[in-house]
Design an enzyme around this catalytic site. Structure first.
Site, PDB file in Angstrom:
ATOM      1  N   LYS A  78       7.060  -1.332   0.667  1.00 24.69           N
ATOM      2  CA  LYS A  78       6.001  -0.609  -0.066  1.00 24.69           C
ATOM      3  C   LYS A  78       4.628  -0.853   0.573  1.00 24.69           C
ATOM      4  CE  LYS A  78       3.922  -0.557  -4.683  1.00 24.69           C
ATOM      5  NZ  LYS A  78       2.608  -1.014  -4.261  1.00 24.69           N
TER       6      LYS A  78
ATOM      7  N   LYS B 157       3.342  -5.997   4.964  1.00 23.79           N
ATOM      8  CA  LYS B 157       4.205  -5.804   6.138  1.00 23.79           C
ATOM      9  C   LYS B 157       3.514  -6.207   7.437  1.00 23.79           C
ATOM     10  CE  LYS B 157       4.992  -1.466   5.584  1.00 23.79           C
ATOM     11  NZ  LYS B 157       4.342  -1.330   4.268  1.00 23.79           N
TER      12      LYS B 157
ATOM     13  N   LYS C 132      -2.681   4.709   9.868  1.00 32.74           N
ATOM     14  CA  LYS C 132      -3.846   3.821   9.709  1.00 32.74           C
ATOM     15  C   LYS C 132      -4.102   2.985  10.961  1.00 32.74           C
ATOM     16  CE  LYS C 132      -2.966   1.398   5.962  1.00 32.74           C
ATOM     17  NZ  LYS C 132      -1.566   1.777   5.652  1.00 32.74           N
TER      18      LYS C 132
ATOM     19  N   ASP D 199       7.191   3.966   3.214  1.00 35.51           N
ATOM     20  CA  ASP D 199       8.468   4.486   2.758  1.00 35.51           C
ATOM     21  C   ASP D 199       8.997   5.497   3.781  1.00 35.51           C
ATOM     22  OD1 ASP D 199      10.618   4.976   1.184  1.00 35.51           O
ATOM     23  OD2 ASP D 199       9.454   5.417  -0.616  1.00 35.51           O
TER      24      ASP D 199
END
Lengths: 259, 400
Positions: free
Chosen positions: A9, A14, A40, A127
């Site tokens: 998520k 991450k 990003k 995702d």
């Protein structure tokens, strides 16, 4: 060459986790490549002390095919080769198609053969929202998928969707699920909740990271915990996780080579 | 890098290259594309369409199917058609829409093969690259999958003499060779020189021919599209290859000799057959596919001492070009290069790009102008260029 993809998520940590794993494995003497697969383009920031990296897609957009790999592959902490796929600004274009194009460009430029990393991490946006975001786990890319999750409901929900997508791809020759990584957020019965999720997908919790303020302390320093606080408990946890993931991937690669 | 054609047409696409290469092999070829896109191929770029059956199927992907990524519907539809028609194989090929949505054709082929038990291929073409790429991918794939060699067959070079050697013609499609008897002429040329024609991959060719291509002693690469397949035949079975098209009389003789040497040595030469053949007479720009045009250049040099310089706008390799030949991937490149030439041999549709005063020799190329010039597309195989109406001294060139 080992290739692993990390999903989870958005906001679950991450990039922080992958960067610390990359740094830990680089400290072990391994040649690591980390590819951020998110418009990003901030996956490798901590490995490069906050320094921005020209993204593959921006470079392709400006120069078509007339660019050198060194323009988009830069070394960070411990010699980790940092790459950012990049993508359109929010509200425009097609980010999924961008991931496909970026990874194809790297392949056509022979990035893997030229840099010859021991392990590649694909750090993928939240995702599997469309076909493009499945690219890092297609045949020829990652062999194993790891999903980072906390015990928070929304995080478990997202992890479940990702695991389901990986399961749906069975038969296509895609990466298989390597396991879940529990990134603790102080939720009650956190491990139990994530264990239930793991059971639903016939997998296990392959690694666990405690909640630690050391991570927050390293962030303003624009460094990984491994670099900023190498003797901390959290650095030890990252090293343990890195070693474990590497072993799992090594076994998978060995099995594939023997098959 | 404008990637724009304002004056001249674009070449047939990679999507159509796959279709053309597989047309005669008894497979079900599925273009995953919007409805109507198959007719662009069949009515413009496929001269066999009205005379020879082939299963070219378009999925007619809809806006919603593209948005929803409905691979399952595609696979269900293909399975339904395959159950009715029993194709020898299935090829699912890309187009602009699936390219944008990032469909994984190899994965779809894998699932289809598991479901139907029929060999399946997935080709990630996108309809925006030249036909040469599609031909190359398709021919390599079928050779890799189907070509075989029986244990009793002799290894290449193992006591083989050039007499009776079996020769594959690799890289033949109507997109480069039209349907004007060129392949039959090549077979006759081979027979004249004591060779035995094997598979002509894949024009006037069956799937059985592809299977038996593994039994050949040597491959003759006729185009860029055939190079990867010939290399695969060499990897799999040790069949050496040589590059060149037997255009003209003198060059055909020389090529036959080199082919024989290739059989005897069982080794692929490091250069294309025409690599060192240059004329010193009139300079002419020769625009088109690299192997065909460089072979024409060799023929013109040997017969008329003309100095043809190849300008190749489609996929090629340095290995397939001679010193002085050039890649011209964009219209701007062609326009700039042609300013230096007083004579041009090319498809008639290049006339608008040639300098006004230049002598222009018309040589239709199906991949560029489609079927428009089929009736006047000459067969140049194993005959003098003069007899085919080409005199590069400029005396008989038609002025534009």
């Amino acid at each position: 060459m080992i290739k692993a993809a990390i999903y989870g998520k958005g906001g679950i940590g991450k990039s922080t986790t992958v960067s610390n794993i990359s740094a830990a494995l680089a400290d072990r003497g391994l040649r690591v490549m980390q590819i951020g697969c998110d418009p990003k383009a901030d996956s490798t920031t901590l490995l490069r002390h906050g320094e921005k990296l020209p993204t593959v897609l921006d470079t392709v957009n400006q120069k078509k095919d007339q660019f050198e790999l060194s323009e988009v592959c830069r070394e960070g902490y411990g010699g980790v080769i940092c790459v950012e796929a990049g993508g359109p600004v929010p509200g425009f274009g097609c980010a999924g198609r961008g991931i496909v194009t970026a990874l194809e460009k790297l392949e056509r430029k022979h990035a893997y053969e030229i840099y010859r990393p021991d392990i590649i991490f694909y750090d993928v946006l939240g995702d599997v929202v469309c076909g493009g975001f499945s690219m890092p786990i297609r045949k020829g890319y990652a062999q194993k998928v790891f999903i980072l999750t906390s015990g928070e409901n929304m995080s478990i929900y997202a992890a479940s969707n990702i695991a389901m997508a990986v399961e749906n791809f069975r038969g296509r020759g895609y990466a298989s699920l390597g396991g879940l990584i529990l990134n603790r957020r102080g939720v009650e019965q956190e491990r139990e909740k994530v264990e239930i999720l793991a059971g639903d997908f016939h997998t296990s919790i392959t690694g666990e990271l405690p909640y630690s303020e050391t991570v927050q302390k390293a962030e303003p320093l624009k460094k990984t915990v491994i670099e900023a606080f190498p003797d901390s408990e959290m650095a030890r946890a990252y090293r343990e996780l890195a070693d474990h993931l590497f072993r799992i991937c090594q076994e998978e690669t060995g099995a594939q080579n023997n098959a | 890098m404008k990637q724009i054609s304002g004056l001249i047409p674009t070449y047939s696409s990679d999507e159509f290259g796959v279709c053309s290469a597989l047309y005669e092999l008894g497979g079900l070829v599925v273009m995953h594309d919007a409805s109507g896109c198959n007719s662009t191929y069949t009515t413009h770029d496929e001269p066999r369409w009205y005379d020879m059956d082939s299963q070219i199927y378009v999925s007619a992907v809809s806006e919603m199917e593209a948005i929803m990524g409905d691979d399952q519907k595609l696979m269900d539809d293909i399975t339904e058609v395959a159950e009715e028609t029993h194709p020898a194989f299935i090829a699912v090929i890309g187009a602009p829409i699936p390219y944008m949505t990032g469909i994984d054709f190899e994965a779809i082929a894998r699932l289809l093969e598991e479901r139907n038990g029929v060999p399946c291929f997935g080709f990630s073409v996108n309809g925006m690259q030249p036909y040469t790429l599609g031909v190359s991918m398709a021919l390599r794939a079928v050779v890799d999958r189907f070509s075989a060699r029986t244990e009793t067959a002799l290894s290449p070079g193992n006591g083989r003499s050039r007499s009776g050697a079996r020769v594959n013609l690799v890289g033949a499609t109507p997109l480069d060779f039209a349907v004007n008897g060129s392949i039959q002429s090549m077979r006759e040329w081979l027979t004249e020189h004591g060779f035995v024609p094997a598979a002509s991959i894949s024009l006037e060719c069956s799937l059985e021919d592809i299977v038996s291509a593994g039994e050949a002693d040597v491959s003759l690469v006729l185009s860029y599209g055939g190079l990867a397949a010939a290399r695969r035949l060499e990897e799999k079975f040790g069949i050496p290859y040589i590059v060149g098209v037997p255009i003209g009389k003198a060059f055909s003789e020389l090529l036959a000799d080199q082919l024989g040497t290739c059989v005897e040595t069982a080794k692929s030469p490091e250069k294309a057959s025409y690599a060192d053949i240059h004329g010193t007479g009139p300079v002419v720009a020769a625009i088109g596919e690299s192997v065909f045009q460089a072979s024409l250049a060799a023929a013109a040099a040997l017969e008329q001492n003309a100095d043809l310089r190849v300008l190749c706008p489609v996929d090629t390799e340095e290995f397939l070009l001679r010193d002085g030949d050039d890649r011209t991937p964009e219209e701007d490149d062609i326009l700039r290069e042609l300013q230096d030439y007083e004579a041009v041999v090319a498809d008639p549709m290049y006339r608008v790009a040639a300098p006004e005063q230049a002598v222009f020799y018309e040589l239709p190329h199906e991949a560029f102008s489609g079927r428009i010039y089929d009736d006047v597309n000459p067969n140049l195989i194993n005959r003098t260029l003069q007899s085919a109406g080409f005199d590069f001294s400029g005396r008989t060139g038609r002025r534009s």
